[in-house]
Design a protein around this motif. Sequence first.
Motif, PDB file in Angstrom:
ATOM      1  N   LEU A 295       9.495 -20.399 -69.728  1.00 14.86           N
ATOM      2  CA  LEU A 295       9.873 -21.201 -68.781  1.00 14.86           C
ATOM      3  C   LEU A 295       9.028 -21.787 -67.583  1.00 14.86           C
ATOM      4  CD1 LEU A 295      13.208 -19.170 -67.877  1.00 14.86           C
ATOM      5  CD2 LEU A 295      13.030 -21.448 -69.199  1.00 14.86           C
ATOM      6  N   TYR A 296       7.864 -20.842 -67.400  1.00 13.73           N
ATOM      7  CA  TYR A 296       6.789 -21.152 -66.577  1.00 13.73           C
ATOM      8  C   TYR A 296       5.969 -22.156 -67.111  1.00 13.73           C
ATOM      9  CZ  TYR A 296       2.186 -20.384 -64.294  1.00 13.73           C
ATOM     10  OH  TYR A 296       1.226 -20.521 -63.620  1.00 13.73           O
ATOM     11  N   VAL A 297       5.718 -22.203 -68.347  1.00 18.55           N
ATOM     12  CA  VAL A 297       4.695 -23.076 -69.108  1.00 18.55           C
ATOM     13  C   VAL A 297       5.724 -24.438 -69.152  1.00 18.55           C
ATOM     14  CG1 VAL A 297       3.774 -23.975 -71.305  1.00 18.55           C
ATOM     15  CG2 VAL A 297       3.520 -21.597 -70.453  1.00 18.55           C
ATOM     16  N   ALA A 298       6.724 -24.504 -69.260  1.00 25.75           N
ATOM     17  CA  ALA A 298       7.656 -25.774 -69.347  1.00 25.75           C
ATOM     18  C   ALA A 298       7.720 -26.330 -68.038  1.00 25.75           C
ATOM     19  CB  ALA A 298       9.311 -25.290 -69.852  1.00 25.75           C
ATOM     20  N   GLY A 299       7.737 -25.390 -66.849  1.00 28.38           N
ATOM     21  CA  GLY A 299       7.764 -26.101 -65.643  1.00 28.38           C
ATOM     22  C   GLY A 299       6.458 -26.720 -65.233  1.00 28.38           C
ATOM     23  N   LYS A 300       5.453 -26.068 -65.759  1.00 26.00           N
ATOM     24  CA  LYS A 300       4.196 -26.666 -65.551  1.00 26.00           C
ATOM     25  C   LYS A 300       3.731 -27.992 -66.272  1.00 26.00           C
ATOM     26  CE  LYS A 300       2.622 -23.447 -62.610  1.00 26.00           C
ATOM     27  NZ  LYS A 300       2.443 -24.140 -61.212  1.00 26.00           N
ATOM     28  N   ILE A 301       4.273 -27.894 -67.526  1.00 27.26           N
ATOM     29  CA  ILE A 301       4.306 -29.231 -68.188  1.00 27.26           C
ATOM     30  C   ILE A 301       5.096 -30.359 -67.699  1.00 27.26           C
ATOM     31  CG2 ILE A 301       4.693 -30.168 -70.595  1.00 27.26           C
ATOM     32  CD1 ILE A 301       3.956 -27.534 -71.729  1.00 27.26           C
ATOM     33  N   GLY A 302       6.435 -30.003 -67.235  1.00 30.12           N
ATOM     34  CA  GLY A 302       7.218 -30.827 -66.574  1.00 30.12           C
ATOM     35  C   GLY A 302       6.731 -31.380 -65.426  1.00 30.12           C
ATOM     36  N   GLY A 303       5.991 -30.723 -64.358  1.00 25.24           N
ATOM     37  CA  GLY A 303       5.175 -31.135 -63.381  1.00 25.24           C
ATOM     38  C   GLY A 303       3.909 -31.971 -63.707  1.00 25.24           C
ATOM     39  N   ALA A 304       3.339 -31.727 -64.784  1.00 21.19           N
ATOM     40  CA  ALA A 304       2.312 -32.553 -65.229  1.00 21.19           C
ATOM     41  C   ALA A 304       2.680 -33.877 -65.586  1.00 21.19           C
ATOM     42  CB  ALA A 304       1.300 -31.940 -66.563  1.00 21.19           C
ATOM     43  N   VAL A 305       3.948 -33.904 -66.297  1.00 16.56           N
ATOM     44  CA  VAL A 305       4.520 -35.287 -66.694  1.00 16.56           C
ATOM     45  C   VAL A 305       4.750 -36.121 -65.438  1.00 16.56           C
ATOM     46  CG1 VAL A 305       6.454 -36.423 -67.817  1.00 16.56           C
ATOM     47  CG2 VAL A 305       5.277 -34.475 -68.912  1.00 16.56           C
ATOM     48  N   VAL A 306       5.494 -35.551 -64.644  1.00 12.38           N
ATOM     49  CA  VAL A 306       5.813 -36.179 -63.313  1.00 12.38           C
ATOM     50  C   VAL A 306       4.659 -36.742 -62.544  1.00 12.38           C
ATOM     51  CG1 VAL A 306       6.772 -35.949 -60.957  1.00 12.38           C
ATOM     52  CG2 VAL A 306       7.933 -34.918 -63.156  1.00 12.38           C
ATOM     53  N   SER A 307       3.500 -35.942 -62.532  1.00 13.53           N
ATOM     54  CA  SER A 307       2.083 -36.395 -61.992  1.00 13.53           C
ATOM     55  C   SER A 307       1.454 -37.481 -62.801  1.00 13.53           C
ATOM     56  CB  SER A 307       1.261 -35.232 -61.828  1.00 13.53           C
ATOM     57  OG  SER A 307       1.719 -34.165 -61.159  1.00 13.53           O
ATOM     58  N   LEU A 308       1.706 -37.477 -63.978  1.00 15.82           N
ATOM     59  CA  LEU A 308       1.172 -38.583 -64.856  1.00 15.82           C
ATOM     60  C   LEU A 308       1.988 -39.681 -64.367  1.00 15.82           C
ATOM     61  CD1 LEU A 308       0.294 -36.987 -68.317  1.00 15.82           C
ATOM     62  CD2 LEU A 308      -1.338 -37.742 -66.774  1.00 15.82           C
ATOM     63  N   PHE A 309       3.120 -39.721 -64.376  1.00 15.14           N
ATOM     64  CA  PHE A 309       3.921 -41.000 -63.909  1.00 15.14           C
ATOM     65  C   PHE A 309       3.543 -41.494 -62.683  1.00 15.14           C
ATOM     66  CE2 PHE A 309       7.597 -43.075 -62.184  1.00 15.14           C
ATOM     67  CZ  PHE A 309       7.798 -44.088 -63.270  1.00 15.14           C
ATOM     68  N   ALA A 310       3.371 -40.469 -61.769  1.00 15.21           N
ATOM     69  CA  ALA A 310       2.903 -40.918 -60.425  1.00 15.21           C
ATOM     70  C   ALA A 310       1.656 -41.800 -60.350  1.00 15.21           C
ATOM     71  CB  ALA A 310       2.992 -39.911 -59.559  1.00 15.21           C
ATOM     72  N   VAL A 311       0.675 -40.979 -61.011  1.00 15.00           N
ATOM     73  CA  VAL A 311      -0.488 -41.745 -61.427  1.00 15.00           C
ATOM     74  C   VAL A 311      -0.520 -42.884 -62.101  1.00 15.00           C
ATOM     75  CG1 VAL A 311      -2.950 -41.664 -62.679  1.00 15.00           C
ATOM     76  CG2 VAL A 311      -1.870 -39.534 -61.555  1.00 15.00           C
ATOM     77  N   LEU A 312       0.413 -43.342 -63.085  1.00 18.44           N
ATOM     78  CA  LEU A 312       0.804 -44.682 -63.709  1.00 18.44           C
ATOM     79  C   LEU A 312       1.158 -45.733 -62.681  1.00 18.44           C
ATOM     80  CD1 LEU A 312       0.892 -45.899 -66.547  1.00 18.44           C
ATOM     81  CD2 LEU A 312       3.360 -45.341 -66.379  1.00 18.44           C
ATOM     82  N   VAL A 313       2.036 -45.261 -61.696  1.00 15.32           N
ATOM     83  CA  VAL A 313       2.498 -46.111 -60.485  1.00 15.32           C
ATOM     84  C   VAL A 313       1.352 -46.452 -59.720  1.00 15.32           C
ATOM     85  CG1 VAL A 313       4.237 -46.393 -58.721  1.00 15.32           C
ATOM     86  CG2 VAL A 313       4.905 -45.426 -61.112  1.00 15.32           C
ATOM     87  N   THR A 314       0.681 -45.290 -59.451  1.00 16.32           N
ATOM     88  CA  THR A 314      -0.170 -45.602 -58.437  1.00 16.32           C
ATOM     89  C   THR A 314      -1.410 -46.394 -58.733  1.00 16.32           C
ATOM     90  OG1 THR A 314       0.299 -43.298 -57.253  1.00 16.32           O
ATOM     91  CG2 THR A 314      -1.940 -44.363 -56.558  1.00 16.32           C
ATOM     92  N   SER A 315      -1.868 -45.918 -59.972  1.00 16.70           N
ATOM     93  CA  SER A 315      -3.025 -46.963 -60.525  1.00 16.70           C
ATOM     94  C   SER A 315      -2.689 -48.450 -60.681  1.00 16.70           C
ATOM     95  CB  SER A 315      -3.421 -46.305 -61.894  1.00 16.70           C
ATOM     96  OG  SER A 315      -2.230 -46.405 -62.852  1.00 16.70           O
ATOM     97  N   PHE A 316      -1.477 -48.849 -60.661  1.00 13.69           N
ATOM     98  CA  PHE A 316      -0.931 -50.167 -60.851  1.00 13.69           C
ATOM     99  C   PHE A 316      -0.932 -50.744 -59.345  1.00 13.69           C
ATOM    100  CE2 PHE A 316       1.888 -53.697 -60.870  1.00 13.69           C
ATOM    101  CZ  PHE A 316       1.411 -54.368 -61.854  1.00 13.69           C
ATOM    102  N   PHE A 317      -0.225 -50.296 -58.567  1.00 15.67           N
ATOM    103  CA  PHE A 317       0.101 -50.830 -57.167  1.00 15.67           C
ATOM    104  C   PHE A 317      -0.945 -50.865 -56.234  1.00 15.67           C
ATOM    105  CE2 PHE A 317       4.201 -50.419 -58.852  1.00 15.67           C
ATOM    106  CZ  PHE A 317       4.926 -51.671 -58.724  1.00 15.67           C
ATOM    107  N   LEU A 318      -2.064 -49.658 -56.293  1.00 17.87           N
ATOM    108  CA  LEU A 318      -2.863 -49.226 -55.179  1.00 17.87           C
ATOM    109  C   LEU A 318      -3.986 -50.266 -55.272  1.00 17.87           C
ATOM    110  CD1 LEU A 318      -4.288 -47.318 -53.298  1.00 17.87           C
ATOM    111  CD2 LEU A 318      -5.514 -46.218 -55.194  1.00 17.87           C
ATOM    112  N   PHE A 319      -4.456 -50.582 -56.635  1.00 14.82           N
ATOM    113  CA  PHE A 319      -5.710 -51.386 -56.653  1.00 14.82           C
ATOM    114  C   PHE A 319      -5.378 -53.221 -56.691  1.00 14.82           C
ATOM    115  CE2 PHE A 319      -6.824 -47.799 -59.224  1.00 14.82           C
ATOM    116  CZ  PHE A 319      -7.709 -47.447 -58.281  1.00 14.82           C
ATOM    117  N   ARG A 320      -4.194 -53.276 -56.367  1.00 11.99           N
ATOM    118  CA  ARG A 320      -3.650 -54.731 -56.200  1.00 11.99           C
ATOM    119  C   ARG A 320      -3.712 -54.847 -54.568  1.00 11.99           C
ATOM    120  NH1 ARG A 320      -2.209 -54.153 -61.099  1.00 11.99           N
ATOM    121  NH2 ARG A 320      -1.732 -55.958 -62.533  1.00 11.99           N
TER     122      ARG A 320
END
Length: 364
Positions: free
Chosen positions: A45-70
């Motif tokens: 459960l601990y590992v699943a939580g960390k992986i889930g947090g990583a997925v959310v972070s990657l999505f946040a990076v995806l959004v940030t990388s698109f809008f920030l540099f514009r």
Amino acid sequence: MTADSNPALLDTEGPLGPGADGDPAAAGLPSARGPRARDTRAYLLYVAGKIGGAVVSLFAVLVTSFFLFRLIPGDPVKQMTGGKRVSAEQLAAMRKEFGLDKSVMAQFLDYTGNVLTGDFGTSYQFHAPVMDKITEALPATLLLTGTAYVLYTLIGIWLGTRTAWRNGKLGDRFNTGLALTLYSVPSFWLGLLLIITFAVGIGPIPGMFPTGGLESGGETGIAYVLDVAHHMVLPVITLVAVGYAQTLLVMRSSLLDEMGSDYLTTARAKGLRDDLVRRRHAVPNALLPTVTLMFVNLGTVVAGAILVETVFSWPGLGGLFYSALSVPDLPLVQGLFFVFSTAVILMNTLADVIYPLLDPRVGR
């Protein structure tokens, strides 16, 4: 009383272990498998939580990388024309070619769909796939930052252990003060100082190293290897000087926390030499925070050192990122930012997953 006259002893001491059939639960005793199963479930459960947090972070990076540099000022299409006089029709055709004529949300949806398939688009300035440019520059970055990573990790752990074990002495005060100074120095400024001193030359010190680049050109075989190593000296020293300081300070602090522990007093009371107490008992436990730092720094190996690579004209991902920002080359900037962030997030997640295996108190 013998076992033959007491059937209960036959039930609990038979060849199958406790109980008539070897099952601890049958004899009313607690099963060792219960806590282990609970620990395994808790860890999963601990590992699943960390992986889930990583997925959310990657999505946040995806959004940030698109809008920030514009938000960067400047028109990429006009930058690509190099200041030449271009008609409005030609500019419109170029915007359509790169998808810049669409709304921002439509561009974001296209970008997200392409990234999920590994396509970061086409570089504006190089007119080549972004992933090809990243793959082309990655080996130079791994060579530079990977070499520096190994050196400053080993030096930092060794010096951090020595300084903490001799806490308060002259060597500890000197090494700690030097580490704090180097850790606070901007890496690009330190690199410029090294170029002025050892590449250009100052006073009685002659210029001994190249001012930048990966190679001089025209060399092959062992001569090529030596030439590359010659070019790596100054940028590696710059990265090591800053990186070892951080590792030293973390290792020193962790070991100081362990030095007052009762188990070290017990080890000394048993007659173990001070050197053995440090190496076999104190250092392994003090390494746990440093291991986390090592994984975090490992993620930055891929990200490279943007300022250092730029100062030394190193043809890696850092120099490529700086070049892309100057246009701005949006697909290349977005792709590099996503790769950099992904490497750091993955290494952080890996550290979180491994840490409970080193310290069972975490994640339980």
